[in-house]
Design an enzyme around this catalytic site. Structure first.
Site, PDB file in Angstrom:
ATOM      1  NE  ARG A 237       7.102   0.677   4.932  1.00  0.00           N
ATOM      2  CZ  ARG A 237       5.973   0.078   4.845  1.00  0.00           C
ATOM      3  NH1 ARG A 237       5.839  -1.289   4.229  1.00  0.00           N
ATOM      4  NH2 ARG A 237       4.797   0.715   4.982  1.00  0.00           N
TER       5      ARG A 237
ATOM      6  CG  HIS B 248       3.604   3.993   8.539  1.00  0.00           C
ATOM      7  ND1 HIS B 248       3.445   4.553   7.505  1.00  0.00           N
ATOM      8  CD2 HIS B 248       3.048   2.602   8.079  1.00  0.00           C
ATOM      9  CE1 HIS B 248       3.302   4.006   6.282  1.00  0.00           C
ATOM     10  NE2 HIS B 248       3.158   2.858   6.643  1.00  0.00           N
TER      11      HIS B 248
ATOM     12  NE  ARG C  68      -1.530  -2.509   2.580  1.00  0.00           N
ATOM     13  CZ  ARG C  68      -1.653  -3.609   2.280  1.00  0.00           C
ATOM     14  NH1 ARG C  68      -2.792  -3.969   1.663  1.00  0.00           N
ATOM     15  NH2 ARG C  68      -0.648  -4.673   2.747  1.00  0.00           N
ATOM     16  CB  THR C  69       3.455   2.571   2.465  1.00  0.00           C
ATOM     17  OG1 THR C  69       2.698   1.989   3.145  1.00  0.00           O
ATOM     18  CG2 THR C  69       3.879   3.968   2.647  1.00  0.00           C
TER      19      THR C  69
ATOM     20  CE  LYS D 185      27.718  -1.227  -3.207  1.00  0.00           C
ATOM     21  NZ  LYS D 185      28.349  -0.966  -4.706  1.00  0.00           N
TER      22      LYS D 185
HETATM   23  N1   CP Z   1       0.006  -0.222   5.997  1.00  0.00           N
HETATM   24  C1   CP Z   1       1.213  -0.328   5.227  1.00  0.00           C
HETATM   25  O1   CP Z   1       2.089   0.264   5.632  1.00  0.00           O
HETATM   26  O2   CP Z   1       0.981  -1.335   4.339  1.00  0.00           O
HETATM   27  P1   CP Z   1       2.087  -1.974   3.574  1.00  0.00           P
HETATM   28  O3   CP Z   1       3.307  -2.519   4.377  1.00  0.00           O
HETATM   29  O4   CP Z   1       1.586  -2.604   2.329  1.00  0.00           O
HETATM   30  O5   CP Z   1       2.648  -0.461   2.742  1.00  0.00           O
END
Ligand code: CP
Length: 311
Positions: free
Chosen positions: A101, A129, A50-51, A80
């Protein structure tokens, strides 16, 4: 706003601005807002559906180009031993905004110090998040029509889940009363005000109106809740290898106990904490409305970061 690295940095006015942009984007989604010459770098060192895709879809909608490392922890030079400082300095030469991320919580600190272009935190370890929390609260507002005096049940992995941390910080702003329903084995779960100490990340949030509910009897409170927010147990983050099995699960048979005007949310992906028979209930927003709102909120965030002079 220079970067978006944590939910605490956002002033009330910035949150309102994101939500009002998202409202307009939702209404006028067929009219793209062009940022033709801008490039978004997706730098993901942990899996995501999703993100990453919602940010990439948001960038496409804005007419931007995207550069993607979907497995940056193994495919980038971090593998590395390159430092975050050098990584951000390098990426800044190729794009206009970085969506990052990674399991290393500290990348946000490095971004703040070293990135010359905006960095958006798409999840740093089990810390935060922030864009998920924004889309969660935006969804609550759209579903219920307000954010006042909310009673919110947050269930599942309160120790390793990062969405619950950012969400707690944001709900605190709106004076919500939060009922935490932690999984058994990840910390205490008796209704004891000292329990936040078991969850160091959430303890930092210092939620004023909260209590803990025993997951075995949390269903008794369902009838009072405006929002039921479930999360997956993050077994992959546990270092002791123990698989946590006891946690609150929303069974379809319990839906009749919930208020007619309430909403069921989940950041997804899910485990077995929501019975799939709940999916078609009108209060279940997680599969479509919550995900779609994530797209609108992320278009709004990109716009806000890119439309401003960067300093
Ligand atoms: N909610 C969320 O962060 O989903 P993903 O891990 O699929 O990005």
């Amino acid at each position: 706003m220079k970067h978006l690295l944590g939910i605490r940095q956002l002033e009330e006015s910035a949150i309102t601005e994101i939500f009002s942009h998202a409202d307009r984007i939702a209404r006028e989604f067929h009219d793209p807002f062009y940022h033709n010459h801008k490039v978004m770098i997706s730098f993901f060192g942990e899996p995501s559906t999703r993100t990453r895709f919602s940010f990439e879809a948001a960038a496409v909608h804005l007419g931007m180009r995207t550069l993607t490392a979907a497995d940056a922890s193994v495919s980038s030079s971090l593998k590395k031993g390159e430092t975050w400082k050098d990584t951000f300095r390098t990426l800044g030469q190729y794009g206009d905004v970085i969506v990052c991320r990674h399991s290393d919580e500290e990348f946000t600190r490095a971004a703040e110090m070293w990135s010359r272009i905006p960095v958006i935190n798409a999840g740093n370890g089990h810390d935060e998040h922030p864009t998920q929390a924004l889309l969660d609260v935006y969804t609550i507002k759209k579903e219920l029509g307000h954010l006042d005096n909310l009673k919110v049940m947050i269930c599942g992995d309160l120790r390793y889940g990062r969405t619950v941390n950012s969400l707690s910080y944001l709900l605190k702003r709106y004076g919500a009363h939060v009922y935490y329903v932690p999984a058994v084995g990840l910390g205490g779960w008796k209704n004891d005000p000292t329990e936040l100490k078991f969850y160091p990340q959430m303890a930092k949030c210092d939620m004023p109106y909260h209590e803990f509910l025993d997951p075995y009897i949390a269903h008794l409170k369902l009838e009072e809740m405006d929002v039921v927010y479930l999360t997956r147990i993050q077994n992959e983050r546990r270092e002791d290898g123990v698989i946590v099995k006891d946690y609150f699960k929303l069974h379809a048979s319990r839906l009749k106990e919930m208020k007619e005007k309430s909403v069921i949310l989940h950041p997804l992906p899910r485990g077995d904490e929501i019975d799939t028979a709940c999916d078609d209930d009108p209060r279940a927003a997680y599969h479509e409305r919550q995900v779609r709102n994530g797209l609108y909120v992320r278009v709004a965030i990109l716009k806000m970061l890119l439309d401003r002079p960067y300093n």
